[in-house]
Design an enzyme around this catalytic site. Structure first.
Site, PDB file in Angstrom:
ATOM      1  N   ARG A  80      11.241 -23.807  -2.974  1.00 16.90           N
ATOM      2  CA  ARG A  80       9.860 -23.292  -2.989  1.00 16.90           C
ATOM      3  C   ARG A  80       9.790 -22.170  -4.025  1.00 16.90           C
ATOM      4  NH1 ARG A  80       6.787 -19.195  -0.984  1.00 16.90           N
ATOM      5  NH2 ARG A  80       4.718 -19.752  -0.215  1.00 16.90           N
TER       6      ARG A  80
ATOM      7  N   LYS B  17      11.758 -12.872  -5.118  1.00 20.55           N
ATOM      8  CA  LYS B  17      11.805 -11.939  -3.976  1.00 20.55           C
ATOM      9  C   LYS B  17      12.582 -10.667  -4.288  1.00 20.55           C
ATOM     10  CE  LYS B  17      10.367 -15.056  -0.374  1.00 20.55           C
ATOM     11  NZ  LYS B  17      10.697 -16.009   0.661  1.00 20.55           N
TER      12      LYS B  17
HETATM   13  N1  HH2 Z   1       8.261 -17.373   1.551  1.00 19.16           N
HETATM   14  C1  HH2 Z   1       6.984 -16.927   1.469  1.00 19.16           C
HETATM   15  C2  HH2 Z   1       5.946 -17.656   2.071  1.00 19.16           C
HETATM   16  N2  HH2 Z   1       6.173 -18.832   2.683  1.00 19.16           N
HETATM   17  N3  HH2 Z   1       7.684 -20.509   3.378  1.00 19.16           N
HETATM   18  C3  HH2 Z   1       8.941 -20.967   3.475  1.00 19.16           C
HETATM   19  N4  HH2 Z   1       9.176 -22.136   4.098  1.00 19.16           N
HETATM   20  N5  HH2 Z   1      10.000 -20.287   2.951  1.00 19.16           N
HETATM   21  C4  HH2 Z   1       9.846 -19.088   2.296  1.00 19.16           C
HETATM   22  O1  HH2 Z   1      10.851 -18.494   1.862  1.00 19.16           O
HETATM   23  C5  HH2 Z   1       8.517 -18.560   2.185  1.00 19.16           C
HETATM   24  C6  HH2 Z   1       7.439 -19.312   2.754  1.00 19.16           C
HETATM   25  C7  HH2 Z   1       6.688 -15.635   0.787  1.00 19.16           C
HETATM   26  O2  HH2 Z   1       6.386 -15.842  -0.580  1.00 19.16           O
HETATM   27  P1  HH2 Z   1       4.911 -15.883  -1.203  1.00 19.16           P
HETATM   28  O3  HH2 Z   1       4.110 -16.997  -0.624  1.00 19.16           O
HETATM   29  O4  HH2 Z   1       4.999 -15.899  -2.682  1.00 19.16           O
HETATM   30  O5  HH2 Z   1       4.298 -14.484  -0.820  1.00 19.16           O
HETATM   31  P2  HH2 Z   1       3.197 -14.043   0.218  1.00 19.16           P
HETATM   32  O6  HH2 Z   1       3.714 -14.324   1.598  1.00 19.16           O
HETATM   33  O7  HH2 Z   1       3.026 -12.569  -0.038  1.00 19.16           O
HETATM   34  O8  HH2 Z   1       1.932 -14.823  -0.055  1.00 19.16           O
END
Ligand code: HH2
Length: 281
Positions: A258, A223
């Site tokens: 995660r 992040k």
């Molecule tokens: N962060 C993201 C998405 N889902 N769920 C939980 N429980 N906690 C988190 O910190 C979290 C999450 C964002 O990351 P990512 O899926 O890589 O990105 P994007 O939302 O752009 O798909």
């Protein structure tokens, strides 16, 4: 409930740890946009993460990166339809990253067993009742505002206290809908309506969230705050910082991580846990 799910839900009691590999079947996620949009590529990536030690595969069909637009449940289901059946026999638990109950229900009916709701059950009034009726564990995450605007000017007086209060209220809402506390996992929502100082305070203050009596999940992976600390603009090169955040998070009481870079984080956790057990004899 399967033993593996039970172990995850009890992970805070015995300081076990579980790694949740991120699978984004999206064209626009912040760090792996489009890479796993193709169902075969997505299933292959999940297989790789499981071979590297992922206990859970968290599949999502909607990006929640800052500034992102919401997409419909139908579109999410269309993106998941071919991928979910291919995840079922990989030997990992599958969680569904969505704030919409139709999508969660489709995933639960297609092999997923955990709901990961970044809105903490607020976006869709049917989400908590769905979790109750399927007896599905649910991740309740804190987010200030909505992805489109959440990074505009996030302000807190006491970020750890406010996030804890929010999560306590969401646990009450879950209980009211029939989801007992022992089926909930809480998450401070690293990067969701938070500046660097807020993310650092939350990672340092995980002990306060642990006092809610549920496992704590953290998602610091790749992040922006890691880029701010390390000067690394390219998310895929933020692995070292991600490992640092996870290891400190583990020391502070988080038990579910995660991450995108599963192998490296699993290795880091193994070393820290070995040192921990050497100390405690
Ligand atoms: N962060 C993201 C998405 N889902 N769920 C939980 N429980 N906690 C988190 O910190 C979290 C999450 C964002 O990351 P990512 O899926 O890589 O990105 P994007 O939302 O752009 O798909």
């Amino acid at each position: 409930m399967p033993a593996a799910l039970e172990a995850i839900l009890n992970s805070h009691k015995n300081h076990q740890c579980f790694v949740m590999g991120v699978l984004n079947v999206t064209p626009d996620s912040f760090s792996d946009a489009g890479k796993f949009f193709d169902p075969c590529a997505g299933i292959e990536q999940a297989r790789t993460m499981v071979s590297e030690g992922a206990d859970i595969i968290d599949v999502g069909a909607e990006s929640t990166r800052p500034g992102s637009e919401r997409i419909s449940p139908q579109e999410q289901i269309a993106r998941l339809r071919e991928v979910l059946p291919g995840l079922a026999d990989l030997g990992a638990i599958v969680s569904i990253d969505t704030t919409r109950s139709e999508v969660a229900q489709f995933a639960l009916d297609t092999g997923a067993s955990i709901i990961n709701d970044v809105s903490g059950g607020r976006d869709d009034p049917e989400m908590l009742p769905l979790a109750a009726s399927y007896r599905a564990p649910i991740v309740l995450m804190h987010m200030l505002g909505q992805p489109k605007t959440m990074q505009a000017d996030p302000t807190y007086k006491d970020v750890v206290g406010e996030v804890r209060q929010f999560l306590a209220e969401r646990l009450e809402a879950a209980a009211g809908a029939g989801v007992p506390r022992d089926r909930c996992i809480v998450d401070p929502g690293i990067g969701f309506g938070k500046l660097l100082e807020h993310n650092l305070a939350l990672l340092g203050g995980l002990g306060d969230l642990l006092a809610l009596g549920c496992p704590v999940l953290i998602g610091p992976s790749r992040k922006r705050f890691i880029g701010e600390l390390t000067g690394e603009d390219e998310p895929t090169r933020r692995v070292g910082g991600t490992i640092g955040a996870c290891l400190m998070g583990y020391q502070k009481g988080a038990s579910i991580f995660r991450v995108h870079d599963v192998g490296q984080v699993v290795a880091g956790l193994k070393v820290v846990r070995a040192i921990d057990s050497a100390i405690s004899g």
